[in-house]
Scaffold this motif. Structure first.
Motif, mmCIF file in Angstrom:
data_model
loop_
_atom_site.group_PDB
_atom_site.id
_atom_site.type_symbol
_atom_site.label_atom_id
_atom_site.label_comp_id
_atom_site.label_asym_id
_atom_site.label_seq_id
_atom_site.Cartn_x
_atom_site.Cartn_y
_atom_site.Cartn_z
ATOM 1 N N PHE A 61 22.074 -43.286 1.537
ATOM 2 C CA PHE A 61 21.112 -42.823 0.305
ATOM 3 C C PHE A 61 19.771 -42.414 0.802
ATOM 4 O O PHE A 61 18.858 -42.453 0.127
ATOM 5 C CB PHE A 61 20.969 -44.127 -0.709
ATOM 6 N N ASP A 62 19.573 -42.537 2.121
ATOM 7 C CA ASP A 62 18.214 -42.174 2.773
ATOM 8 C C ASP A 62 17.382 -42.982 2.560
ATOM 9 O O ASP A 62 15.998 -42.944 2.154
ATOM 10 C CB ASP A 62 17.798 -40.515 2.203
ATOM 11 N N LEU A 63 17.580 -44.469 2.627
ATOM 12 C CA LEU A 63 16.573 -45.436 2.017
ATOM 13 C C LEU A 63 16.324 -46.259 3.339
ATOM 14 O O LEU A 63 15.243 -47.124 3.297
ATOM 15 C CB LEU A 63 17.041 -46.431 1.114
ATOM 16 N N LEU A 64 17.166 -46.232 4.339
ATOM 17 C CA LEU A 64 17.120 -47.480 5.205
ATOM 18 C C LEU A 64 15.824 -46.900 6.252
ATOM 19 O O LEU A 64 14.839 -48.207 6.320
ATOM 20 C CB LEU A 64 18.348 -47.158 6.247
ATOM 21 N N ASP A 65 15.586 -45.819 6.768
ATOM 22 C CA ASP A 65 14.146 -45.865 7.254
ATOM 23 C C ASP A 65 12.962 -46.060 6.447
ATOM 24 O O ASP A 65 11.868 -46.651 6.904
ATOM 25 C CB ASP A 65 14.044 -44.436 7.963
ATOM 26 N N ASP A 66 12.972 -45.616 5.109
ATOM 27 C CA ASP A 66 11.738 -45.780 4.415
ATOM 28 C C ASP A 66 11.690 -47.288 3.986
ATOM 29 O O ASP A 66 10.594 -47.871 4.196
ATOM 30 C CB ASP A 66 12.027 -45.066 2.968
ATOM 31 N N LEU A 67 12.679 -47.970 3.829
ATOM 32 C CA LEU A 67 12.544 -49.377 3.600
ATOM 33 C C LEU A 67 12.169 -50.439 4.830
ATOM 34 O O LEU A 67 11.177 -51.073 4.473
ATOM 35 C CB LEU A 67 13.909 -50.063 2.999
ATOM 36 N N ARG A 68 12.730 -49.812 6.003
ATOM 37 C CA ARG A 68 12.019 -50.684 7.133
ATOM 38 C C ARG A 68 10.551 -50.332 7.412
ATOM 39 O O ARG A 68 9.894 -51.275 7.758
ATOM 40 C CB ARG A 68 12.997 -50.132 8.370
ATOM 41 N N ARG A 90 17.931 -60.783 13.835
ATOM 42 C CA ARG A 90 19.099 -61.212 14.643
ATOM 43 C C ARG A 90 20.177 -61.580 14.000
ATOM 44 O O ARG A 90 20.165 -62.770 13.001
ATOM 45 C CB ARG A 90 18.842 -62.180 15.724
ATOM 46 N N VAL A 91 21.323 -60.956 14.182
ATOM 47 C CA VAL A 91 22.558 -61.504 13.246
ATOM 48 C C VAL A 91 23.839 -61.121 14.595
ATOM 49 O O VAL A 91 24.092 -59.903 14.644
ATOM 50 C CB VAL A 91 22.890 -60.398 12.219
ATOM 51 N N PRO A 92 24.268 -62.031 15.186
ATOM 52 C CA PRO A 92 25.108 -61.953 16.246
ATOM 53 C C PRO A 92 26.263 -61.093 16.052
ATOM 54 O O PRO A 92 26.852 -60.432 16.691
ATOM 55 C CB PRO A 92 25.680 -63.468 16.884
ATOM 56 N N ASP A 93 26.957 -61.252 14.796
ATOM 57 C CA ASP A 93 28.075 -60.725 14.333
ATOM 58 C C ASP A 93 27.715 -59.618 13.303
ATOM 59 O O ASP A 93 28.745 -59.343 12.390
ATOM 60 C CB ASP A 93 28.977 -61.658 13.731
ATOM 61 N N ALA A 94 26.766 -58.837 13.383
ATOM 62 C CA ALA A 94 26.399 -57.929 12.421
ATOM 63 C C ALA A 94 27.384 -56.653 12.574
ATOM 64 O O ALA A 94 27.583 -56.476 13.808
ATOM 65 C CB ALA A 94 25.084 -57.257 12.647
ATOM 66 N N ALA A 95 27.730 -56.044 11.212
ATOM 67 C CA ALA A 95 28.655 -54.974 11.491
ATOM 68 C C ALA A 95 28.064 -53.750 10.798
ATOM 69 O O ALA A 95 28.892 -52.962 10.506
ATOM 70 C CB ALA A 95 29.984 -55.578 10.692
ATOM 71 N N GLY A 96 26.877 -53.831 10.610
ATOM 72 C CA GLY A 96 26.254 -52.584 10.022
ATOM 73 C C GLY A 96 24.791 -52.789 10.534
ATOM 74 O O GLY A 96 24.329 -53.644 11.156
ATOM 75 N N PRO A 97 23.791 -51.545 10.075
ATOM 76 C CA PRO A 97 22.518 -51.627 10.271
ATOM 77 C C PRO A 97 21.834 -52.908 9.343
ATOM 78 O O PRO A 97 22.238 -53.181 8.465
ATOM 79 C CB PRO A 97 22.064 -50.222 9.906
ATOM 80 N N LEU A 98 20.784 -53.141 9.956
ATOM 81 C CA LEU A 98 20.093 -54.337 9.570
ATOM 82 C C LEU A 98 18.542 -53.694 9.171
ATOM 83 O O LEU A 98 18.173 -52.782 9.705
ATOM 84 C CB LEU A 98 19.761 -55.385 10.466
ATOM 85 N N LEU A 99 17.707 -54.428 8.241
ATOM 86 C CA LEU A 99 16.130 -54.018 8.137
ATOM 87 C C LEU A 99 15.378 -54.733 8.819
ATOM 88 O O LEU A 99 14.517 -54.165 9.380
ATOM 89 C CB LEU A 99 16.008 -54.250 6.427
ATOM 90 N N GLY A 100 15.648 -55.978 9.133
ATOM 91 C CA GLY A 100 14.908 -56.830 9.964
ATOM 92 C C GLY A 100 13.596 -57.246 9.556
ATOM 93 O O GLY A 100 13.475 -57.009 8.243
ATOM 94 N N GLY A 101 12.737 -57.819 10.148
ATOM 95 C CA GLY A 101 11.412 -58.273 9.494
ATOM 96 C C GLY A 101 11.135 -59.879 9.607
ATOM 97 O O GLY A 101 10.096 -60.325 9.803
#
Length: 217
Positions: A61-68, A90-101
């Protein structure tokens, strides 16, 4: 007092429940699915659901970069359950993109599968005052395994095999809980977040050198 406009990411999860809780807590709640809707909010809630699915939908939905970028610029964000996972650095078992912060290490599905869901009463004064302990509902919930020095730990599991595990934390304008206050009928966590958004809006903007985004002092 003017109600801040707080969005709920409406891609998956307990969207209606968060909208209702925000309204009870004194905000003007809106659903967010598009970049223009994200640009119009004073704060954002990331609801529970499946963190990897939500991460991929943010990109779709083109929100990932804007929200980061908005998180880096200081947007107040509250993440419950999957939202806690998305806000972690940090999420050792992440299965998709994260926002972080948030300077935390989070373990997905740390308490077990759906059948291991449970409730408990938390003593969590950092999550607002109310009548008695805060009822916490855990559904395939994460926990925080490590928290950096700048992270305020707000609540830990009180008993059982997971006693002492971190289930609520805050770092600056970011708030995260492993549990689902939106389905417990207790709006005090949402009141805390609404107050965070109000404080953010009341903080004067400090200008940075040309070319950089403005920051709040």
């Amino acid at each position: 007092m003017t109600a801040p406009t707080i969005g709920v990411l409406a891609l998956q999860g307990d969207v209606r429940e968060h909208l209702a809780a925000l309204g009870t807590a004194g905000a003007h709640p809106v659903s967010v699915r598009r970049p223009a809707e994200l640009a119009a909010v004073d704060g954002l809630v990331l609801p529970g659901g499946e963190s990897s699915t939500i991460g991929r939908l943010l990109a779709t939905f083109d929100l990932l970069d804007d929200l980061r970028e908005r998180i880096r610029a200081g947007l107040p964000v509250y993440g419950s359950c999957a939202g806690m996972v998305l806000l972690a650095d940090r999420v050792p078992d992440a299965a998709g993109p994260l926002l972080g912060g948030m300077d935390v290490t989070v373990r997905r599905n740390a308490f077990g599968r759906q059948v291991d869901s449970f409730e408990e009463d938390l003593h969590a004064p950092g999550l607002g005052t109310g009548d008695g302990p805060l009822r916490a509902v855990y559904i395939r919930a994460p926990w925080v395994e490590e928290a950096g020095a700048g992270v305020d730990v707000l609540a830990r599991v009180s008993s059982g095999p997971a006693a002492g595990r971190i289930v609520a934390a805050r770092q600056g304008a970011l708030l995260a809980t492993a549990f689902h206050p939106e389905i417990s009928g207790d709006a005090r966590v949402h009141r805390v977040f609404v107050d965070m958004v109000r404080d953010h809006l009341a903080t004067p903007v400090r200008r940075r050198p040309s070319g950089d985004a403005p920051a709040r002092s």
